[in-house]
Design a protein around this motif. Sequence first.
Motif, mmCIF file in Angstrom:
data_model
loop_
_atom_site.group_PDB
_atom_site.id
_atom_site.type_symbol
_atom_site.label_atom_id
_atom_site.label_comp_id
_atom_site.label_asym_id
_atom_site.label_seq_id
_atom_site.Cartn_x
_atom_site.Cartn_y
_atom_site.Cartn_z
ATOM 1 N N THR A 1 0.830 -1.198 0.000
ATOM 2 C CA THR A 1 0.000 0.000 0.000
ATOM 3 C C THR A 1 0.858 1.239 0.000
ATOM 4 O OG1 THR A 1 -0.039 0.163 2.377
ATOM 5 C CG2 THR A 1 -1.720 -1.228 1.376
ATOM 6 N N ARG A 2 0.240 2.387 -0.351
ATOM 7 C CA ARG A 2 0.955 3.662 -0.338
ATOM 8 C C ARG A 2 1.422 3.991 1.062
ATOM 9 N NH1 ARG A 2 1.686 7.650 -3.736
ATOM 10 N NH2 ARG A 2 0.451 6.570 -5.288
ATOM 11 N N ILE A 3 0.661 3.633 2.093
ATOM 12 C CA ILE A 3 1.067 3.907 3.470
ATOM 13 C C ILE A 3 2.358 3.171 3.784
ATOM 14 C CG2 ILE A 3 0.455 3.553 5.898
ATOM 15 C CD1 ILE A 3 -2.434 4.067 5.124
ATOM 16 N N GLU A 4 2.443 1.897 3.355
ATOM 17 C CA GLU A 4 3.672 1.142 3.593
ATOM 18 C C GLU A 4 4.847 1.806 2.882
ATOM 19 O OE1 GLU A 4 2.072 -2.589 2.202
ATOM 20 O OE2 GLU A 4 2.498 -3.501 4.139
ATOM 21 N N HIS A 5 4.599 2.323 1.682
ATOM 22 C CA HIS A 5 5.668 3.005 0.948
ATOM 23 C C HIS A 5 6.175 4.205 1.716
ATOM 24 C CE1 HIS A 5 4.112 1.363 -3.179
ATOM 25 N NE2 HIS A 5 4.731 0.442 -2.449
ATOM 26 N N ILE A 6 5.251 4.986 2.269
ATOM 27 C CA ILE A 6 5.638 6.188 3.004
ATOM 28 C C ILE A 6 6.443 5.824 4.237
ATOM 29 C CG2 ILE A 6 4.738 8.157 4.315
ATOM 30 C CD1 ILE A 6 2.356 8.151 2.349
ATOM 31 N N ILE A 7 6.066 4.747 4.912
ATOM 32 C CA ILE A 7 6.812 4.296 6.092
ATOM 33 C C ILE A 7 8.237 3.925 5.697
ATOM 34 C CG2 ILE A 7 6.998 2.455 7.810
ATOM 35 C CD1 ILE A 7 3.919 2.428 7.877
ATOM 36 N N VAL A 8 8.369 3.185 4.595
ATOM 37 C CA VAL A 8 9.696 2.795 4.139
ATOM 38 C C VAL A 8 10.532 4.030 3.806
ATOM 39 C CG1 VAL A 8 10.974 1.604 2.333
ATOM 40 C CG2 VAL A 8 8.912 0.573 3.281
ATOM 41 N N ALA A 9 9.911 4.996 3.123
ATOM 42 C CA ALA A 9 10.639 6.214 2.777
ATOM 43 C C ALA A 9 11.080 6.972 4.017
ATOM 44 C CB ALA A 9 9.773 7.110 1.898
ATOM 45 N N ALA A 10 10.231 6.981 5.025
ATOM 46 C CA ALA A 10 10.600 7.651 6.277
ATOM 47 C C ALA A 10 11.787 6.965 6.925
ATOM 48 C CB ALA A 10 9.405 7.667 7.234
ATOM 49 N N VAL B 1 11.714 1.687 -1.919
ATOM 50 C CA VAL B 1 11.485 3.094 -1.607
ATOM 51 C C VAL B 1 11.305 3.906 -2.882
ATOM 52 C CG1 VAL B 1 12.513 5.148 -0.563
ATOM 53 C CG2 VAL B 1 12.730 2.938 0.562
ATOM 54 N N PHE B 2 11.976 3.518 -3.950
ATOM 55 C CA PHE B 2 11.908 4.264 -5.197
ATOM 56 C C PHE B 2 10.913 3.638 -6.174
ATOM 57 C CE2 PHE B 2 15.941 5.300 -3.243
ATOM 58 C CZ PHE B 2 15.933 6.680 -3.308
ATOM 59 N N GLU B 3 9.895 2.996 -5.604
ATOM 60 C CA GLU B 3 8.860 2.382 -6.421
ATOM 61 C C GLU B 3 7.915 3.422 -7.011
ATOM 62 O OE1 GLU B 3 5.890 -0.774 -5.180
ATOM 63 O OE2 GLU B 3 7.783 -1.717 -4.642
ATOM 64 N N ASP B 4 7.694 4.515 -6.276
ATOM 65 C CA ASP B 4 6.856 5.574 -6.828
ATOM 66 C C ASP B 4 7.399 6.933 -6.417
ATOM 67 O OD1 ASP B 4 5.968 6.209 -4.253
ATOM 68 O OD2 ASP B 4 4.116 5.061 -4.457
ATOM 69 N N ALA C 1 9.974 8.322 -3.202
ATOM 70 C CA ALA C 1 11.268 8.868 -3.620
ATOM 71 C C ALA C 1 11.421 10.308 -3.139
ATOM 72 C CB ALA C 1 11.395 8.790 -5.140
ATOM 73 N N GLU C 2 10.331 11.071 -3.209
ATOM 74 C CA GLU C 2 10.364 12.455 -2.721
ATOM 75 C C GLU C 2 10.643 12.499 -1.218
ATOM 76 O OE1 GLU C 2 10.507 14.985 -4.390
ATOM 77 O OE2 GLU C 2 9.390 14.773 -6.262
ATOM 78 N N ALA C 3 10.117 11.530 -0.480
ATOM 79 C CA ALA C 3 10.353 11.500 0.966
ATOM 80 C C ALA C 3 11.835 11.277 1.261
ATOM 81 C CB ALA C 3 9.504 10.406 1.620
ATOM 82 N N ALA C 4 12.474 10.425 0.475
ATOM 83 C CA ALA C 4 13.913 10.209 0.651
ATOM 84 C C ALA C 4 14.690 11.477 0.340
ATOM 85 C CB ALA C 4 14.375 9.057 -0.238
ATOM 86 N N LEU C 5 14.293 12.170 -0.734
ATOM 87 C CA LEU C 5 14.949 13.420 -1.106
ATOM 88 C C LEU C 5 14.742 14.480 -0.024
ATOM 89 C CD1 LEU C 5 16.561 14.776 -3.393
ATOM 90 C CD2 LEU C 5 14.381 15.469 -4.405
ATOM 91 N N ALA C 6 13.541 14.499 0.571
ATOM 92 C CA ALA C 6 13.261 15.445 1.647
ATOM 93 C C ALA C 6 14.200 15.218 2.828
ATOM 94 C CB ALA C 6 11.810 15.330 2.094
ATOM 95 N N GLY C 7 14.564 13.958 3.065
ATOM 96 C CA GLY C 7 15.514 13.659 4.133
ATOM 97 C C GLY C 7 16.876 14.283 3.881
ATOM 98 N N LEU C 8 17.283 14.305 2.612
ATOM 99 C CA LEU C 8 18.554 14.926 2.258
ATOM 100 C C LEU C 8 18.517 16.424 2.547
ATOM 101 C CD1 LEU C 8 21.375 14.798 0.963
ATOM 102 C CD2 LEU C 8 20.260 14.997 -1.278
ATOM 103 N N ILE D 1 20.561 8.772 -5.922
ATOM 104 C CA ILE D 1 20.901 8.671 -7.343
ATOM 105 C C ILE D 1 20.851 7.218 -7.802
ATOM 106 C CG2 ILE D 1 22.773 8.968 -9.022
ATOM 107 C CD1 ILE D 1 23.611 11.461 -7.325
ATOM 108 N N GLU D 2 21.413 6.317 -7.004
ATOM 109 C CA GLU D 2 21.361 4.892 -7.342
ATOM 110 C C GLU D 2 19.922 4.399 -7.378
ATOM 111 O OE1 GLU D 2 23.788 2.909 -4.470
ATOM 112 O OE2 GLU D 2 25.679 3.569 -5.358
ATOM 113 N N GLY D 3 19.130 4.831 -6.391
ATOM 114 C CA GLY D 3 17.753 4.361 -6.299
ATOM 115 C C GLY D 3 16.910 4.760 -7.496
#
Length: 461
Positions: free
Chosen positions: A3-12, A42-45, A49-56, A128-130
Amino acid sequence: MKTRIEHIIVAAILSAVLTTTISCEKFVETDFPNNQLPTEVVFEDEQTAEAALAGLYAGLWTNSLISGGIDGMGALMGTYADDLTCVYTSGSNGILDIANNQQVATNTVVTTAWTNAYGQIYAANSIIEGVTNSKSLSQASKDRIKGEALFVRSIIYFNLYQIFGEIAYTETTNYVINSQLGRMNKDQLLIKLETDLSEAVNLLPSAYRNAERIYPNKFAGYMALAKMKMLLKKWAEAEVLCSTVLQSSQYTFQTDPSKVFQKNGTHIIWQLKPKNTNDATKEASLYNFTGAPLSFVLNLNLINTFSSGDLRRQHYITAVPFNQQLNYRSSKYKNLAVNNPNEYSIIYRLDEVNFMMAESLIEQNKAVEAVPYINRSCQRAGLPALSTSLTVSAATAELREEKRREFFVEHGIRFFDLKRWGLLDQLIPVKTNWKSYHAQWPIPQKELLLNPNLNPQNTGY
């Protein structure tokens, strides 16, 4: 299907991992924990991916070289050169040794600057790899996310090089490779960074993806690339890049000195948003004092360069009386605590592009064309315009003095300018312990012990 919720958790989870300070010894490959999912997921959608970038970006705000706080170049290089005087009473954090130009390879500030930077480089490489390996992101999303991460990585490397000299360069998260890296030859490194910034420019969109300009666009890339061209003395190429930014309809020169550091100006090219809504900028918190100074005061050598009619002395500087003495603080950013509706930390502003354009023209013996770009800052400050008949030598001198007054305590600009101009030894009368080898900081001893391939240590240390 997750689910999208699971994706967001992984990105966090990935975001937290990426923004954790990562030293060379932590580039360790292990099996992925059972309660987490691989980076590829994490880079499935785009949202994850934006959440990972936000962490940077969060890491840049919190504790990077471009942070406005005590970890940032504004404070570190400002007190290392002649913008600031350090008034800390304890040297336990290493700041006093930096201020006194007595840093050694075990200095905690030196180590932290290096470690934080390489942690953020690791984070950028992971992103970048992701996105490169993602099979589900659109090509447009891949290009933009990769472009932003590549841009961030490039400016971190660029700043590391200016502080430490030759450094290790990596494009991977592979531990085996990273743990054995040597320092890249200066010429090779600068070619790499020039290539990386050129690629970032090609990938970044011209339009901002947020109206507040908190993410870099193509024009931020042009500005960063122009800085690189200037370091390489490619003046004609730097001129073209600066001209491209200055001619863009997205940017307008701010004529009111009281509004230069407000977040909604169209002179802003890139800025960092505070972690929480209405939080003070790190600059406002760090430099503010009302009685006894707490961390830094403006160097009197700097204060004495301002004429009485210069409006920047009114808007950018505050005199604070204490014990029958006046101390001066930087008040470019004014809002404190949770009463900050209109200030973010500005990284790039159009004013700097004007000075870069002027310098590029002067270096091509075009002083007549260069002077109007300097005059924009002069006239906003309420000063008379410089004559367009100045010689190259006179225009150079005016540019250097005016740029110091305009950009004090902003991201190490003063130190990097003096270094590029070959004038760092001008600090000798102001900085008692200054030696020529202080143009570079030492490589942290901890890193040399972990990876002997980083040897030899910089001269003088």
